[in-house]
Design a protein around this motif. Sequence first.
Motif, PDB file in Angstrom:
ATOM      1  N   PRO A 165      11.420  91.477  28.702  1.00 31.46           N
ATOM      2  CA  PRO A 165      11.359  91.092  27.287  1.00 31.46           C
ATOM      3  C   PRO A 165      11.248  89.576  27.143  1.00 31.46           C
ATOM      4  CG  PRO A 165      13.000  92.795  27.589  1.00 31.46           C
ATOM      5  CD  PRO A 165      12.551  92.392  28.974  1.00 31.46           C
ATOM      6  N   GLN A 166      10.391  89.162  26.234  1.00 29.46           N
ATOM      7  CA  GLN A 166      10.053  87.750  26.089  1.00 29.46           C
ATOM      8  C   GLN A 166      10.829  87.085  24.957  1.00 29.46           C
ATOM      9  OE1 GLN A 166       7.206  86.316  28.216  1.00 29.46           O
ATOM     10  NE2 GLN A 166       8.195  88.067  29.208  1.00 29.46           N
ATOM     11  N   GLN A 167      11.248  85.838  25.205  1.00 31.92           N
ATOM     12  CA  GLN A 167      11.833  85.046  24.115  1.00 31.92           C
ATOM     13  C   GLN A 167      10.737  84.458  23.221  1.00 31.92           C
ATOM     14  OE1 GLN A 167      13.607  84.577  27.324  1.00 31.92           O
ATOM     15  NE2 GLN A 167      14.848  86.167  26.367  1.00 31.92           N
ATOM     16  N   VAL A 168       9.600  84.134  23.808  1.00 27.50           N
ATOM     17  CA  VAL A 168       8.481  83.577  23.039  1.00 27.50           C
ATOM     18  C   VAL A 168       7.180  84.223  23.505  1.00 27.50           C
ATOM     19  CG1 VAL A 168       7.127  81.523  22.447  1.00 27.50           C
ATOM     20  CG2 VAL A 168       9.619  81.354  22.661  1.00 27.50           C
ATOM     21  N   ILE A 169       6.438  84.767  22.562  1.00 27.85           N
ATOM     22  CA  ILE A 169       5.045  85.170  22.777  1.00 27.85           C
ATOM     23  C   ILE A 169       4.203  84.285  21.871  1.00 27.85           C
ATOM     24  CG2 ILE A 169       3.341  87.005  22.575  1.00 27.85           C
ATOM     25  CD1 ILE A 169       5.595  89.008  23.062  1.00 27.85           C
ATOM     26  N   TYR A 170       3.315  83.551  22.491  1.00 31.96           N
ATOM     27  CA  TYR A 170       2.585  82.476  21.814  1.00 31.96           C
ATOM     28  C   TYR A 170       1.099  82.776  21.909  1.00 31.96           C
ATOM     29  CZ  TYR A 170       1.353  77.510  20.968  1.00 31.96           C
ATOM     30  OH  TYR A 170       0.854  76.328  20.482  1.00 31.96           O
ATOM     31  N   ALA A 171       0.410  82.790  20.779  1.00 34.36           N
ATOM     32  CA  ALA A 171      -1.019  83.119  20.766  1.00 34.36           C
ATOM     33  C   ALA A 171      -1.747  82.122  19.882  1.00 34.36           C
ATOM     34  CB  ALA A 171      -1.235  84.544  20.267  1.00 34.36           C
ATOM     35  N   LEU A 173       2.910  93.719  20.045  1.00 36.98           N
ATOM     36  CA  LEU A 173       3.417  92.458  20.579  1.00 36.98           C
ATOM     37  C   LEU A 173       4.896  92.272  20.247  1.00 36.98           C
ATOM     38  CD1 LEU A 173       0.386  90.106  19.837  1.00 36.98           C
ATOM     39  CD2 LEU A 173       0.982  91.240  21.987  1.00 36.98           C
ATOM     40  N   VAL A 174       5.286  92.671  19.059  1.00 41.04           N
ATOM     41  CA  VAL A 174       6.709  92.566  18.693  1.00 41.04           C
ATOM     42  C   VAL A 174       7.568  93.389  19.647  1.00 41.04           C
ATOM     43  CG1 VAL A 174       8.419  93.126  16.914  1.00 41.04           C
ATOM     44  CG2 VAL A 174       6.260  92.028  16.272  1.00 41.04           C
ATOM     45  N   ARG A 175       7.060  94.518  20.103  1.00 36.94           N
ATOM     46  CA  ARG A 175       7.834  95.364  21.021  1.00 36.94           C
ATOM     47  C   ARG A 175       8.062  94.691  22.370  1.00 36.94           C
ATOM     48  NH1 ARG A 175       4.804  99.521  18.372  1.00 36.94           N
ATOM     49  NH2 ARG A 175       3.166  99.481  19.967  1.00 36.94           N
ATOM     50  N   GLN A 176       7.272  93.673  22.685  1.00 30.41           N
ATOM     51  CA  GLN A 176       7.459  92.953  23.951  1.00 30.41           C
ATOM     52  C   GLN A 176       8.510  91.847  23.838  1.00 30.41           C
ATOM     53  OE1 GLN A 176       5.557  94.593  26.211  1.00 30.41           O
ATOM     54  NE2 GLN A 176       4.780  95.646  24.393  1.00 30.41           N
ATOM     55  N   LEU A 177       9.035  91.617  22.640  1.00 30.87           N
ATOM     56  CA  LEU A 177      10.013  90.555  22.416  1.00 30.87           C
ATOM     57  C   LEU A 177      11.434  91.029  22.687  1.00 30.87           C
ATOM     58  CD1 LEU A 177       8.763  89.025  19.029  1.00 30.87           C
ATOM     59  CD2 LEU A 177       8.646  87.910  21.274  1.00 30.87           C
ATOM     60  N   ALA A 178      12.249  90.114  23.185  1.00 30.66           N
ATOM     61  CA  ALA A 178      13.689  90.332  23.222  1.00 30.66           C
ATOM     62  C   ALA A 178      14.250  90.155  21.815  1.00 30.66           C
ATOM     63  CB  ALA A 178      14.336  89.324  24.176  1.00 30.66           C
ATOM     64  N   PRO A 179      15.417  90.721  21.507  1.00 30.35           N
ATOM     65  CA  PRO A 179      16.041  90.453  20.205  1.00 30.35           C
ATOM     66  C   PRO A 179      16.202  88.950  19.991  1.00 30.35           C
ATOM     67  CG  PRO A 179      17.169  92.245  21.318  1.00 30.35           C
ATOM     68  CD  PRO A 179      16.197  91.676  22.317  1.00 30.35           C
ATOM     69  N   GLY A 180      15.799  88.472  18.814  1.00 37.86           N
ATOM     70  CA  GLY A 180      15.831  87.048  18.532  1.00 37.86           C
ATOM     71  C   GLY A 180      14.607  86.307  19.032  1.00 37.86           C
ATOM     72  N   GLY A 181      13.715  87.026  19.696  1.00 41.61           N
ATOM     73  CA  GLY A 181      12.510  86.403  20.223  1.00 41.61           C
ATOM     74  C   GLY A 181      11.498  86.110  19.116  1.00 41.61           C
ATOM     75  N   VAL A 182      10.515  85.268  19.439  1.00 37.75           N
ATOM     76  CA  VAL A 182       9.549  84.772  18.456  1.00 37.75           C
ATOM     77  C   VAL A 182       8.122  85.117  18.874  1.00 37.75           C
ATOM     78  CG1 VAL A 182       8.566  82.700  17.383  1.00 37.75           C
ATOM     79  CG2 VAL A 182      11.031  82.862  17.751  1.00 37.75           C
ATOM     80  N   VAL A 219      10.200  86.246  13.791  1.00 37.24           N
ATOM     81  CA  VAL A 219      11.405  86.298  14.617  1.00 37.24           C
ATOM     82  C   VAL A 219      11.948  87.720  14.603  1.00 37.24           C
ATOM     83  CG1 VAL A 219      13.733  85.384  14.990  1.00 37.24           C
ATOM     84  CG2 VAL A 219      11.923  83.899  14.027  1.00 37.24           C
ATOM     85  N   LYS A 220      12.075  88.312  15.771  1.00 36.80           N
ATOM     86  CA  LYS A 220      12.562  89.688  15.875  1.00 36.80           C
ATOM     87  C   LYS A 220      14.063  89.717  15.631  1.00 36.80           C
ATOM     88  CE  LYS A 220      12.229  93.731  18.910  1.00 36.80           C
ATOM     89  NZ  LYS A 220      11.701  94.210  20.221  1.00 36.80           N
ATOM     90  N   LYS A 221      14.479  90.533  14.696  1.00 34.03           N
ATOM     91  CA  LYS A 221      15.889  90.606  14.348  1.00 34.03           C
ATOM     92  C   LYS A 221      16.686  91.223  15.499  1.00 34.03           C
ATOM     93  CE  LYS A 221      14.892  91.197   9.417  1.00 34.03           C
ATOM     94  NZ  LYS A 221      15.018  92.096   8.257  1.00 34.03           N
ATOM     95  N   ASN A 222      17.935  90.793  15.603  1.00 34.33           N
ATOM     96  CA  ASN A 222      18.810  91.321  16.662  1.00 34.33           C
ATOM     97  C   ASN A 222      19.171  92.779  16.403  1.00 34.33           C
ATOM     98  OD1 ASN A 222      18.928  88.870  18.087  1.00 34.33           O
ATOM     99  ND2 ASN A 222      20.484  88.078  16.690  1.00 34.33           N
TER     100      ASN A 222
END
Length: 258
Positions: free
Chosen positions: A93-99, A116-125, A255-258
């Motif tokens: 899980p990613q803290q930042v996905i940047y495109a 793409l949101v599903r690849q984020l860690a909670p709190g990730g951007v 920002v993905k909510k926790n």
Amino acid sequence: MKEWDPVLYRKFEAERTRPARELLARISLEEVEQVTDLGCGPGNSTELLTEAWPLANVSGLDSSAAMLAQARERLPHCRFVQADIRSWQAETPQQVIYANASLQWLDNHAALFPHLVRQLAPGGVLAVQMPDNLNEPSHRLMREVAATEPWRARIGAETADRKPLLSSGEYYDLLTQAGCEVDIWRTTYYHVMADAQAIISWLQATGLRPFLASLDDAAQTDFLADYHQRLLTAYPAQRDGQVLLAFPRLFIVAVKKN
């Protein structure tokens, strides 16, 4: 379509990197371990990410082998992968996905952005910047030339250009429904160009590529001559002889909510 040309792309690197910096400035995370740069190109945007989070594991993803070769030469300590953004699955899980200026080339954003949101860690951007210039003369005139003879029969109108972006409201709904807090804004840059030919040089590395892909070298020269004539009217010289290229861009920080 021909391979991307990193040398041509980097000719206007400072102008291309400016929105990348401004997107990065809106990411408030300090402790970051995993970062992926989607559509990393020759590594100019990836380099910004390594400077922002020097202790993070920074990866770059691109479909172009030529672009990745330049990125690896530029940033040998980073991991670069040749892959399709649409099917990419993060190993961690990613803290930042940047495109930065990559997702506009892909369709079906209604499925892509939640993916793409599903690849984020909670709190990730998820931080995205996309050119929003299809209605600008620079791009409208490409389509107008392609619709005339002899180009109509040689350039497929349905494949010659990328698809319009969704509305700001549609992106907001997609991302809030995917569990994010969302910030959206639009900026129009006015790039100072030497002349209309400089606009062509800029766009040959990006927006003109689909129009030129099916043409041989001689036909490309003729197509660009027709396009250049129309640009001269659409982009008159300023008093100092230079021209202004208006370039709107859409920015999204989710920002993905926790």
